[in-house]
Design a protein around this motif. Structure first.
Motif, short mmCIF file in Angstrom:
data_model
loop_
_atom_site.label_atom_id
_atom_site.label_comp_id
_atom_site.label_asym_id
_atom_site.label_seq_id
_atom_site.Cartn_x
_atom_site.Cartn_y
_atom_site.Cartn_z
N ASN A 35 -35.07 -6.83 36.47
CA ASN A 35 -35.89 -7.58 35.52
C ASN A 35 -35.09 -7.78 34.23
OD1 ASN A 35 -38.02 -7.29 37.38
ND2 ASN A 35 -38.64 -5.36 36.42
N TRP A 36 -35.38 -8.85 33.53
CA TRP A 36 -34.70 -9.16 32.28
C TRP A 36 -35.72 -9.36 31.16
CZ3 TRP A 36 -29.41 -9.29 31.57
CH2 TRP A 36 -28.63 -9.31 32.72
N TYR A 37 -35.38 -8.84 29.99
CA TYR A 37 -36.26 -8.93 28.83
C TYR A 37 -35.50 -9.55 27.65
CZ TYR A 37 -39.19 -5.90 31.56
OH TYR A 37 -39.96 -5.40 32.58
N GLN A 38 -36.24 -10.35 26.89
CA GLN A 38 -35.73 -10.91 25.64
C GLN A 38 -36.39 -10.15 24.49
OE1 GLN A 38 -37.46 -14.64 24.13
NE2 GLN A 38 -35.40 -15.49 24.08
N HIS A 39 -35.57 -9.72 23.52
CA HIS A 39 -36.13 -8.93 22.43
C HIS A 39 -35.62 -9.43 21.09
CE1 HIS A 39 -36.71 -4.77 20.38
NE2 HIS A 39 -37.77 -5.55 20.21
N LEU A 40 -36.54 -9.91 20.28
CA LEU A 40 -36.22 -10.24 18.90
C LEU A 40 -36.62 -9.05 18.04
CD1 LEU A 40 -37.05 -13.12 20.37
CD2 LEU A 40 -36.69 -13.95 18.05
N PRO A 41 -35.76 -8.58 17.17
CA PRO A 41 -36.07 -7.41 16.33
C PRO A 41 -37.40 -7.57 15.62
CG PRO A 41 -33.77 -8.01 16.09
CD PRO A 41 -34.40 -9.10 16.92
N ASP A 86 -31.73 -10.23 21.57
CA ASP A 86 -31.10 -9.24 22.42
C ASP A 86 -31.71 -9.35 23.81
OD1 ASP A 86 -31.34 -6.99 19.65
OD2 ASP A 86 -29.58 -8.15 20.29
N TYR A 87 -30.89 -9.23 24.82
CA TYR A 87 -31.35 -9.36 26.20
C TYR A 87 -31.01 -8.07 26.96
CZ TYR A 87 -32.04 -14.26 25.11
OH TYR A 87 -32.48 -15.43 24.54
N TYR A 88 -32.01 -7.57 27.68
CA TYR A 88 -31.86 -6.30 28.40
C TYR A 88 -32.15 -6.49 29.89
CZ TYR A 88 -32.00 -3.95 23.86
OH TYR A 88 -31.74 -3.54 22.57
N GLN A 96 -32.58 8.70 39.63
CA GLN A 96 -33.36 9.21 38.50
C GLN A 96 -34.85 9.09 38.72
OE1 GLN A 96 -32.21 8.25 34.54
NE2 GLN A 96 -30.02 8.16 34.98
N ASN A 97 -35.22 8.37 39.78
CA ASN A 97 -36.64 8.14 40.07
C ASN A 97 -37.37 7.54 38.87
OD1 ASN A 97 -38.93 8.17 41.74
ND2 ASN A 97 -39.66 10.08 40.82
N GLY A 98 -36.75 6.56 38.27
CA GLY A 98 -37.36 5.88 37.13
C GLY A 98 -36.56 4.66 36.77
N PRO A 99 -37.06 3.83 35.88
CA PRO A 99 -36.31 2.64 35.47
C PRO A 99 -35.19 2.99 34.51
CG PRO A 99 -38.37 2.77 34.26
CD PRO A 99 -38.38 3.91 35.24
N VAL A 100 -34.10 2.23 34.60
CA VAL A 100 -32.98 2.39 33.69
C VAL A 100 -32.68 1.04 33.03
CG1 VAL A 100 -31.94 4.40 34.77
CG2 VAL A 100 -31.38 2.13 35.65
N PHE A 101 -32.36 1.09 31.76
CA PHE A 101 -32.07 -0.10 31.00
C PHE A 101 -30.57 -0.30 30.83
CE2 PHE A 101 -35.94 -1.79 29.00
CZ PHE A 101 -36.87 -0.77 29.24
N GLY A 102 -30.17 -1.55 30.67
CA GLY A 102 -28.83 -1.84 30.19
C GLY A 102 -28.81 -1.62 28.69
N GLY A 103 -27.61 -1.61 28.13
CA GLY A 103 -27.47 -1.37 26.69
C GLY A 103 -27.85 -2.55 25.82
#
Lengths: 110, 115
Positions: A35-41, A86-88, A96-103
């Motif tokens: 999945n991809w997320y867009q994040h504006l501060p 910022d895009y994650y 890890q049995n859980g979600p992991v994010f990119g930096g």
């Protein structure tokens, strides 16, 4: 250090196409969807792409996602000033049995 | 689309317990997963854990020893407790719907830990 690796930054001029990569491993990207997320501060992150390439309702088709092996990509075509954010990438990790994010990748519109 | 709103103290001292609540409106807690995610200043997003509407939990292994999550169906809320905080826990804390497919998010709340 993030489990998924993203380039810290990317840039382009208005109208150009920008591609953001996300590299993981067999236990996350290769085995599960991305999945991809867009994040504006200062705002809530927004879901852009799910299940590798699916766009939620309301997301322009300028945004597209793909996956191959242990890597995934997000492409933004027809770059606009509003795309500065910022895009994650995120994937489930079986180890890890859980979600992991990119930096995160900061996209700048020149 | 549901609305989520985080609430709780914005300033803590080291060794205290961080307590946040997320109120869900426009929809029911049932039958979804609900997550907490944080972003330290100048850093990326980090998943803290999730709680299922039934109360089942799953935490990030790096935080598991200090995290407790719970759900209150009667108030349509879910909560986060992070024990023994340090300055490294200073971050914007977000609540979100989902276990890793986060389709709705709160606006986030800044929690600062002073030493």
């Amino acid at each position: 250090q993030s489990v998924l690796t993203q380039s810290p930054s990317a840039s382009g001029t208005p109208g150009q196409r920008v591609t953001i990569s996300c590299t993981g491993s067999r236990s996350n990207i290769e085995s599960n969807s991305v999945n991809w997320y867009q994040h504006l501060p200062g705002t809530a992150p927004k879901l852009l792409i799910h299940s590798n390439h699916q766009r939620p309702s309301g997301v322009p088709d300028r945004f597209s996602g793909s996956k191959s092996g242990t890597s995934a990509s997000l492409a933004i075509s027809g770059l606009q000033s509003d795309d500065e954010a910022d895009y994650y990438c995120v994937a489930w990790d079986d180890s890890q049995n859980g979600p992991v994010f990119g930096g995160g990748t900061k996209v700048t519109v020149l | 689309q549901v609305q989520l709103q985080e609430s709780g103290p914005g300033l803590l001292k080291a060794s205290e317990t961080l307590s946040l609540t997320c109120t869900v409106s426009g929809g029911s807690i049932n039958p979804y997963y609900w997550s907490w995610i944080r972003q330290p200043p100048g850093k990326g997003l980090e998943w803290i854990g999730y709680v299922y509407y039934s109360g089942t939990t799953n935490y990030n292994p790096s935080l598991e020893s200090r995290v407790t999550m719970s759900v209150d169906l009667s108030k349509n809320q879910f909560s986060l407790k992070l024990h023994s905080v340090t300055a490294a826990d200073t971050a914007i804390y977000y609540c979100a719907r989902g276990s890793y497919f986060f389709d709705d998010w709160g606006q986030g709340t800044l929690v600062t830990v002073s030493s």
